[in-house]
Design an enzyme around this catalytic site. Structure first.
Site, PDB file in Angstrom:
ATOM      1  N   TYR A  83       0.860  -1.182   0.000  1.00 63.79           N
ATOM      2  CA  TYR A  83       0.000   0.000   0.000  1.00 63.79           C
ATOM      3  C   TYR A  83       0.897   1.234   0.000  1.00 63.79           C
ATOM      4  O   TYR A  83       2.087   1.160   0.322  1.00 63.79           O
ATOM      5  CB  TYR A  83      -0.895  -0.027   1.251  1.00 63.79           C
ATOM      6  CG  TYR A  83      -1.972   1.027   1.266  1.00 63.79           C
ATOM      7  CD1 TYR A  83      -2.959   1.055   0.291  1.00 63.79           C
ATOM      8  CD2 TYR A  83      -1.998   1.999   2.258  1.00 63.79           C
ATOM      9  CE1 TYR A  83      -3.949   2.032   0.304  1.00 63.79           C
ATOM     10  CE2 TYR A  83      -2.988   2.970   2.282  1.00 63.79           C
ATOM     11  CZ  TYR A  83      -3.951   2.981   1.295  1.00 63.79           C
ATOM     12  OH  TYR A  83      -4.916   3.952   1.316  1.00 63.79           O
ATOM     13  N   ARG A 120     -17.364 -10.759 -13.317  1.00 57.35           N
ATOM     14  CA  ARG A 120     -16.645 -11.960 -13.763  1.00 57.35           C
ATOM     15  C   ARG A 120     -17.565 -13.154 -13.979  1.00 57.35           C
ATOM     16  O   ARG A 120     -17.103 -14.191 -14.457  1.00 57.35           O
ATOM     17  CB  ARG A 120     -15.571 -12.327 -12.740  1.00 57.35           C
ATOM     18  CG  ARG A 120     -14.492 -11.270 -12.614  1.00 57.35           C
ATOM     19  CD  ARG A 120     -13.221 -11.820 -12.035  1.00 57.35           C
ATOM     20  NE  ARG A 120     -13.282 -12.029 -10.595  1.00 57.35           N
ATOM     21  CZ  ARG A 120     -12.244 -12.439  -9.873  1.00 57.35           C
ATOM     22  NH1 ARG A 120     -11.097 -12.718 -10.474  1.00 57.35           N
ATOM     23  NH2 ARG A 120     -12.353 -12.587  -8.568  1.00 57.35           N
ATOM     24  N   TYR A 130      -9.034   3.286 -10.215  1.00 60.23           N
ATOM     25  CA  TYR A 130      -9.037   3.610  -8.770  1.00 60.23           C
ATOM     26  C   TYR A 130      -8.662   2.421  -7.900  1.00 60.23           C
ATOM     27  O   TYR A 130      -8.702   2.513  -6.674  1.00 60.23           O
ATOM     28  CB  TYR A 130     -10.392   4.192  -8.357  1.00 60.23           C
ATOM     29  CG  TYR A 130     -11.556   3.218  -8.394  1.00 60.23           C
ATOM     30  CD1 TYR A 130     -12.191   2.889  -9.590  1.00 60.23           C
ATOM     31  CD2 TYR A 130     -12.033   2.622  -7.228  1.00 60.23           C
ATOM     32  CE1 TYR A 130     -13.249   2.003  -9.628  1.00 60.23           C
ATOM     33  CE2 TYR A 130     -13.102   1.735  -7.254  1.00 60.23           C
ATOM     34  CZ  TYR A 130     -13.704   1.429  -8.454  1.00 60.23           C
ATOM     35  OH  TYR A 130     -14.749   0.548  -8.480  1.00 60.23           O
ATOM     36  N   MET A 164      -7.341  -4.787  -8.430  1.00 51.29           N
ATOM     37  CA  MET A 164      -7.628  -6.119  -7.899  1.00 51.29           C
ATOM     38  C   MET A 164      -6.740  -7.170  -8.563  1.00 51.29           C
ATOM     39  O   MET A 164      -6.528  -8.230  -7.997  1.00 51.29           O
ATOM     40  CB  MET A 164      -9.114  -6.468  -8.092  1.00 51.29           C
ATOM     41  CG  MET A 164     -10.093  -5.600  -7.316  1.00 51.29           C
ATOM     42  SD  MET A 164      -9.737  -5.414  -5.542  1.00 51.29           S
ATOM     43  CE  MET A 164      -9.795  -7.082  -4.946  1.00 51.29           C
TER      44      MET A 164
HETATM   45  N1  LIG Z   1      -8.922   4.772  -4.831  1.00 54.95           N
HETATM   46  C1  LIG Z   1      -9.720   4.850  -3.772  1.00 54.95           C
HETATM   47  O1  LIG Z   1      -9.806   5.884  -3.095  1.00 54.95           O
HETATM   48  C2  LIG Z   1     -10.536   3.655  -3.422  1.00 54.95           C
HETATM   49  C3  LIG Z   1     -11.486   3.741  -2.395  1.00 54.95           C
HETATM   50  C4  LIG Z   1     -12.266   2.622  -2.123  1.00 54.95           C
HETATM   51  C5  LIG Z   1     -12.067   1.440  -2.825  1.00 54.95           C
HETATM   52  N2  LIG Z   1     -11.099   1.405  -3.790  1.00 54.95           N
HETATM   53  C6  LIG Z   1     -10.877   0.196  -4.584  1.00 54.95           C
HETATM   54  O2  LIG Z   1     -12.113  -0.234  -5.098  1.00 54.95           O
HETATM   55  C7  LIG Z   1     -12.038  -1.623  -5.368  1.00 54.95           C
HETATM   56  C8  LIG Z   1     -13.277  -2.286  -4.793  1.00 54.95           C
HETATM   57  O3  LIG Z   1     -13.243  -2.157  -3.380  1.00 54.95           O
HETATM   58  P1  LIG Z   1     -14.449  -2.784  -2.513  1.00 54.95           P
HETATM   59  O4  LIG Z   1     -14.177  -2.507  -1.090  1.00 54.95           O
HETATM   60  O5  LIG Z   1     -15.703  -2.303  -3.099  1.00 54.95           O
HETATM   61  O6  LIG Z   1     -14.245  -4.332  -2.852  1.00 54.95           O
HETATM   62  P2  LIG Z   1     -15.024  -5.626  -2.359  1.00 54.95           P
HETATM   63  O7  LIG Z   1     -16.433  -5.284  -2.000  1.00 54.95           O
HETATM   64  O8  LIG Z   1     -14.170  -6.285  -1.332  1.00 54.95           O
HETATM   65  O9  LIG Z   1     -15.070  -6.526  -3.688  1.00 54.95           O
HETATM   66  C9  LIG Z   1     -13.915  -6.945  -4.345  1.00 54.95           C
HETATM   67  C10 LIG Z   1     -14.225  -7.021  -5.837  1.00 54.95           C
HETATM   68  O10 LIG Z   1     -13.047  -7.297  -6.570  1.00 54.95           O
HETATM   69  C11 LIG Z   1     -13.305  -8.337  -7.505  1.00 54.95           C
HETATM   70  N3  LIG Z   1     -12.056  -9.029  -7.756  1.00 54.95           N
HETATM   71  C12 LIG Z   1     -11.254  -9.646  -6.860  1.00 54.95           C
HETATM   72  N4  LIG Z   1     -10.139 -10.103  -7.457  1.00 54.95           N
HETATM   73  C13 LIG Z   1     -10.251  -9.779  -8.767  1.00 54.95           C
HETATM   74  C14 LIG Z   1      -9.416  -9.989  -9.915  1.00 54.95           C
HETATM   75  N5  LIG Z   1      -8.241 -10.612  -9.818  1.00 54.95           N
HETATM   76  N6  LIG Z   1      -9.863  -9.540 -11.115  1.00 54.95           N
HETATM   77  C15 LIG Z   1     -11.061  -8.906 -11.226  1.00 54.95           C
HETATM   78  N7  LIG Z   1     -11.869  -8.668 -10.174  1.00 54.95           N
HETATM   79  C16 LIG Z   1     -11.473  -9.111  -8.967  1.00 54.95           C
HETATM   80  C17 LIG Z   1     -14.360  -9.190  -6.832  1.00 54.95           C
HETATM   81  O11 LIG Z   1     -15.042  -9.944  -7.806  1.00 54.95           O
HETATM   82  P3  LIG Z   1     -15.559 -11.472  -7.543  1.00 54.95           P
HETATM   83  O12 LIG Z   1     -16.828 -11.352  -6.728  1.00 54.95           O
HETATM   84  O13 LIG Z   1     -15.751 -11.954  -8.916  1.00 54.95           O
HETATM   85  O14 LIG Z   1     -14.465 -12.181  -6.783  1.00 54.95           O
HETATM   86  C18 LIG Z   1     -15.239  -8.090  -6.219  1.00 54.95           C
HETATM   87  O15 LIG Z   1     -16.077  -7.535  -7.195  1.00 54.95           O
HETATM   88  C19 LIG Z   1     -10.723  -2.115  -4.739  1.00 54.95           C
HETATM   89  O16 LIG Z   1      -9.749  -2.219  -5.758  1.00 54.95           O
HETATM   90  C20 LIG Z   1     -10.356  -0.996  -3.793  1.00 54.95           C
HETATM   91  O17 LIG Z   1      -8.980  -0.913  -3.555  1.00 54.95           O
HETATM   92  C21 LIG Z   1     -10.340   2.486  -4.090  1.00 54.95           C
END
Ligand SMILES: NC(=O)c1ccc[n+]([C@@H]2O[C@H](COP(=O)([O-])OP(=O)(O)OC[C@H]3O[C@@H](n4cnc5c(N)ncnc54)[C@H](OP(=O)(O)O)[C@@H]3O)[C@@H](O)[C@H]2O)c1
Length: 329
Positions: free
Chosen positions: A53, A173, A237, A240
């Site tokens: 991170y 997916r 953003y 994954m």
């Molecule tokens: N930049 C920012 O400020 C910010 C803020 C918040 C969140 N985020 C990002 O937003 C994203 C989602 O966060 P969340 O908390 O909403 O996640 P989450 O609810 O924990 O869900 C994870 C998601 O990632 C998918 N995934 C996991 N591994 C993957 C891969 N190798 N290829 C494609 N998809 C994959 C999962 O799909 P399946 O169900 O198919 O496994 C699921 O849709 C994360 O990358 C997080 O870091 C960024």
């Protein structure tokens, strides 16, 4: 009191441990002590434990970008909250039973808010909201394309887009998710594949999409760029896949598609504390009225942090993994 510490950077379920430490003590002037009622395990927390991170503090380190807590005591001069109030914390290190923080770092949330949803208020709802408002000036009726559409952020994007009169085409997916996302308000759903651009054009009747949201990165960023109209913007953003974004050069060179990024802290920093409080008040109200929510798969006790992390690290979850450090919520 108990808290989670990581003694090394590595596989989260191997490096994290629930340890006994001294209590945080009474609040000093301008400070607040609160009991942490629940915290989610977010992808960024997993990256934090792995040491990949953007923040990598000296060890042992305490993870935890967000939580919901109940104020136990307020120090001299604190007027914004009183004991018993529910709060979220703008600072980190929240994987603990108790926190002592500056009063300006806590934001009161309404009594009666669902504690699980409140625990997830700080990061994902404003992320979804600001990506829809701050990147491209979208007009009602326009489409947005996004991957990880079944994630917490993805579901919030669907709801918030609908509230603004925007349409979403949602990339996931597996087809099994289409029904629940459509029930949430998704206009179209498609499974990710090399021909994603064609699939999205078919699904939207060839709509000129100006904003694509990407949290997979790697080649997936390029596939989102394929879905956009000339001059469109890909906002990446998250990663994954663990890879960096890869966009075919034809996108920027021939079609004027640009790649930008979003990090919540950067976009909150453009706002005053008053505006940030108003933004959270609006999002909390939308949780209270049922417009916004993210599914929760299971809530673990803090002692089971390793089991919680093991599950949070797996794909195809039914929702977020939460931890309730002070007993069931
Ligand atoms: N930049 C920012 O400020 C910010 C803020 C918040 C969140 N985020 C990002 O937003 C994203 C989602 O966060 P969340 O908390 O909403 O996640 P989450 O609810 O924990 O869900 C994870 C998601 O990632 C998918 N995934 C996991 N591994 C993957 C891969 N190798 N290829 C494609 N998809 C994959 C999962 O799909 P399946 O169900 O198919 O496994 C699921 O849709 C994360 O990358 C997080 O870091 C960024």
């Amino acid at each position: 009191m108990k808290r989670v510490e990581i003694g090394a950077y590595g596989v989260p379920a191997e490096v994290a441990a629930c340890v006994e430490v001294a209590d945080v003590g009474a609040p000093g002037p301008g400070e607040v002590v609160f009991d942490v009622l629940a915290f989610p395990i977010n992808p960024a927390d997993m990256w934090f434990c792995r040491g990949s991170y953007r923040l990598k503090p000296p060890l042992p380190a305490i993870p935890g970008a967000e939580c919901i807590g109940r104020v136990a005591a307020a120090g001299a001069g604190v007027t914004a909250v009183t004991p018993g109030d529910l709060v979220i914390n703008l600072q980190r290190e929240n994987w603990a039973q108790r926190r002592r923080v500056k009063a300006e770092d806590v934001i009161p949330v309404p009594a009666g808010i669902d504690l699980k949803q409140g625990a997830m208020l700080r990061i994902n709802p404003p992320t979804a909201l600001l990506m829809l408002s701050d990147i491209v000036d979208l007009k009602p009726g326009e489409w947005v394309v996004q991957n990880v559409a079944n994630s917490a952020v993805g579901r919030l994007v669907i709801r918030l887009a609908r509230t603004r009169g925007l349409k979403t085409v949602n990339v996931v997916r597996r087809e099994a998710l289409f029904g629940e996302l459509k029930a949430l308000g998704a206009d179209q759903c498609v499974v990710d594949a090399p021909d994603l651009g064609e699939r999205v054009r078919t699904a939207t009747g060839g709509a000129a999409i100006r904003l694509g949201l990407d949290a997979v990165s790697g080649a997936a960023t390029g596939r989102i760029s394929d879905c956009l109209a000339d001059g469109g913007t890909v906002c990446t953003y998250g990663s994954m896949s663990g890879e960096d974004p890869l966009v075919p050069r034809a996108a920027p060179i021939y079609r004027g598609v640009s790649l930008t990024g979003f990090m919540l802290g950067r976009f909150l920093a453009k706002r005053s504390l008053e505006q940030i409080r108003a933004l959270y008040a609006d999002l909390a109200a939308q949780i209270m009225n049922g417009n916004l929510s993210a599914p929760v798969e299971k809530v673990y006790p803090i002692e089971d942090i390793r089991a919680a992390l093991t599950r949070a690290d797996q794909g195809e979850r039914a929702g977020k993994i939460l931890v309730a450090p002070n007993g069931p919520i």
